[in-house]
Enzyme design. Structure first.
Site, PDB file in Angstrom:
ATOM      1  CG  HIS A 114     -22.610 -79.799 -65.370  1.00 14.63           C
ATOM      2  ND1 HIS A 114     -21.674 -80.701 -66.254  1.00 14.63           N
ATOM      3  CD2 HIS A 114     -22.616 -78.964 -66.029  1.00 14.63           C
ATOM      4  CE1 HIS A 114     -21.231 -79.904 -67.055  1.00 14.63           C
ATOM      5  NE2 HIS A 114     -21.684 -78.695 -66.844  1.00 14.63           N
ATOM      6  CG  ASP A 152     -20.696 -81.040 -59.496  1.00 18.48           C
ATOM      7  OD1 ASP A 152     -19.815 -79.918 -59.166  1.00 18.48           O
ATOM      8  OD2 ASP A 152     -21.422 -81.013 -60.477  1.00 18.48           O
ATOM      9  CD  GLN A 179     -21.863 -73.262 -61.247  1.00 16.52           C
ATOM     10  OE1 GLN A 179     -21.805 -72.065 -60.573  1.00 16.52           O
ATOM     11  NE2 GLN A 179     -21.510 -73.577 -62.400  1.00 16.52           N
ATOM     12  CE  LYS A 184     -17.754 -74.737 -63.768  1.00 17.41           C
ATOM     13  NZ  LYS A 184     -18.619 -73.966 -64.827  1.00 17.41           N
ATOM     14  CB  CYS A 216     -23.888 -78.941 -69.260  1.00 12.08           C
ATOM     15  SG  CYS A 216     -22.796 -78.122 -70.555  1.00 12.08           S
TER      16      CYS A 216
HETATM   17  N1  PMP Z   1     -21.029 -79.687 -62.331  1.00 19.62           N
HETATM   18  C1  PMP Z   1     -21.464 -78.299 -62.404  1.00 19.62           C
HETATM   19  C2  PMP Z   1     -22.620 -78.036 -61.221  1.00 19.62           C
HETATM   20  C3  PMP Z   1     -21.024 -77.232 -63.278  1.00 19.62           C
HETATM   21  O1  PMP Z   1     -21.692 -76.095 -63.221  1.00 19.62           O
HETATM   22  C4  PMP Z   1     -20.005 -77.505 -64.164  1.00 19.62           C
HETATM   23  C5  PMP Z   1     -19.660 -76.165 -65.230  1.00 19.62           C
HETATM   24  N2  PMP Z   1     -20.595 -75.736 -65.956  1.00 19.62           N
HETATM   25  C6  PMP Z   1     -19.443 -78.790 -64.006  1.00 19.62           C
HETATM   26  C7  PMP Z   1     -19.858 -79.500 -63.167  1.00 19.62           C
HETATM   27  C8  PMP Z   1     -18.134 -78.834 -65.096  1.00 19.62           C
HETATM   28  O2  PMP Z   1     -17.273 -78.170 -64.767  1.00 19.62           O
HETATM   29  P1  PMP Z   1     -15.857 -78.307 -65.585  1.00 19.62           P
HETATM   30  O3  PMP Z   1     -16.418 -77.904 -67.112  1.00 19.62           O
HETATM   31  O4  PMP Z   1     -15.093 -77.084 -65.117  1.00 19.62           O
HETATM   32  O5  PMP Z   1     -15.082 -79.559 -65.352  1.00 19.62           O
END
Ligand code: PMP
Length: 404
Positions: free
Chosen positions: A122, A199, A202, A225, A363
């Site tokens: 991401h 990270d 997910q 999430k 993203c």
């Molecule tokens: N890492 C991953 C794999 C994600 O899917 C996301 C959210 N789409 C993020 C980081 C960022 O999370 P947040 O916007 O809640 O900080």
């Protein structure tokens, strides 16, 4: 018993309609809906407890502090961390990753040192390191993926050298659904004396994670999430690492004593929690973790796996269907394209049928480039989704496809 109809009653929003049709919410990878108990716990705290934490001698402040620290203990238990000192509250995964990149980079990296990332990260786990690159001249090394969307572990091993300082990798891809073999990757990194940041944005909503058996040095996730409120997340860090990192932000709470000449910092985890935390959100997050724990992470996993298998089976039969990501071990995320239909058109037309999916690059632009696409449509499932919602998705895709 996993009674899906009873479970759905806990989420008031699932009963609403959009465009006169029942909502089919399949954008859970972006954010999940909230059970009544989470919202009620937060409302109750605002109505009956609200006071700033860690500061007052008065009754409300002490009660708010107890709730906030109890939430930290709930997170500790959920992650099976050794100590609440290892649980830092942040605004979310993004802030947690930025904290590590910034503080670890400050303490342990200099020009020419390397961080290993993967091709499926991401943006939050790419750009944070690029900011450090701009400040310190570090290098980003990238683990490639194969055509099934799995990390190539032999290539990963080859990336280590005497300048490797840290590995930062996603547990589960938010695009491909790939579940990465992080336990093995951590073992490999540790054999080179290198720590690992995982990270978990997910992974935490979908299956049980255990910091002591995973042995990650840092682990990040977001409250929103995993059925909790927005604006709160967690950075887990082994005490031995957190202790050695400099603070991230300066302010109240993170200090022991301040003079204009010199400041001493608070102990863990408060050293990393400058300013008033979102103590109402931490209560909400704790309630969300209690909620999923009561359902059982293993039950949630089984339910979502079954749903994903069913969805894949039905979707593969749609003419022109291309599913991006065919990993052996995958999670409840399906990215797809149908024929030459633009992802945005598919998403917009599904929306008119009441079906909420995500479209775009998610993203993860470097991953899109690797896949040779500009974007995808993404359906992502949660503990409350049903087979009939998968049916609605499949029928919706077929209907849109016929229009083109
Ligand atoms: N890492 C991953 C794999 C994600 O899917 C996301 C959210 N789409 C993020 C980081 C960022 O999370 P947040 O916007 O809640 O900080």
């Amino acid at each position: 018993m996993y009674d899906i109809q009873e479970i759905r009653k806990d989420f008031p929003i699932l009963g609403r309609e959009v465009y006169g049709r029942p909502l089919v919410y399949l954008d859970n990878g972006a954010t999940t809906q909230k059970p009544r108990c989470v919202v009620e716990a937060m409302t109750d705290e605002y109505y009956n407890v609200n006071a700033n934490v860690h500061r007052g001698v008065h009754f409300l402040s002490q009660q708010a502090t107890e709730l906030h620290e109890a939430a930290r203990e709930t997170v500790r238990r959920f992650l099976n961390a050794r100590s609440p000192a290892e649980i830092v509250f942040t605004r979310g995964t993004t802030e947690s990753i930025n904290l590590v990149a910034s503080c670890f980079g400050e303490a342990f990296m200099r020009e020419g040192d390397e961080v290993i990332l993967s091709e499926m990260e991401h943006h939050s786990n790419i750009v944070s390191w690029q900011l450090l690159q701009a400040r310190k001249g570090i290098k980003l090394r990238v683990v490639p993926i194969n055509d099934r969307g799995e990390l190539m572990l032999d290539e990963y091993e080859r990336l280590f050298n005497d300048r490797t300082r840290i590995v930062s990798v996603t547990h589960v891809s938010n695009v491909l659904g790939t579940v990465n073999p992080v336990r093995r990757m951590i073992d490999i990194a540790h054999a080179h004396g290198v720590p690992v940041l995982v990270d978990g944005a997910q992974s935490t909503p979908h299956f049980a994670v255990d910091m002591q058996s995973l042995d990650a040095d840092f682990f990040a996730f977001s409250g929103h999430k995993i059925y909790g409120p927005t604006g709160v997340g967690v950075l887990y860090g082994k005490e031995t690492w957190l202790d050695r990192l400099p603070p991230y932000m300066g302010g109240g709470e993170m200090i022991r004593h301040v003079t204009f000449g010199h400041t001493t910092f608070n102990g863990l985890p408060f050293k990393f929690e400058a300013g008033t935390p979102d103590y109402v959100a931490t209560t909400g997050l704790a309630r969300a973790l209690d909620y999923v724990s009561a359902l059982g992470m293993d039950n949630i996993y089984s339910h979502e796996q079954e749903l994903t298998r069913y969805a894949l089976e039905r979707m593969r039969r749609i003419p022109g269907m291309r599913i991006l990501g065919q990993a052996g071990e995958r999670d409840a995320v399906i990215s797809f394209l149908v024929g030459g239909i633009h992802h945005l058109d598919m998403g917009t037309l599904l929306d008119r049928l009441g079906i909420a999916v995500r479209t775009g690059h998610h993203c993860a632009e470097p991953l899109m480039r690797r896949l040779g696409v500009e974007g995808t449509v993404r359906a992502s499932f949660a503990l409350y989704n049903t087979r009939s919602e998968v049916d609605a998705l499949v029928e919706g895709i077929e209907r849109v496809a016929k229009m083109f």
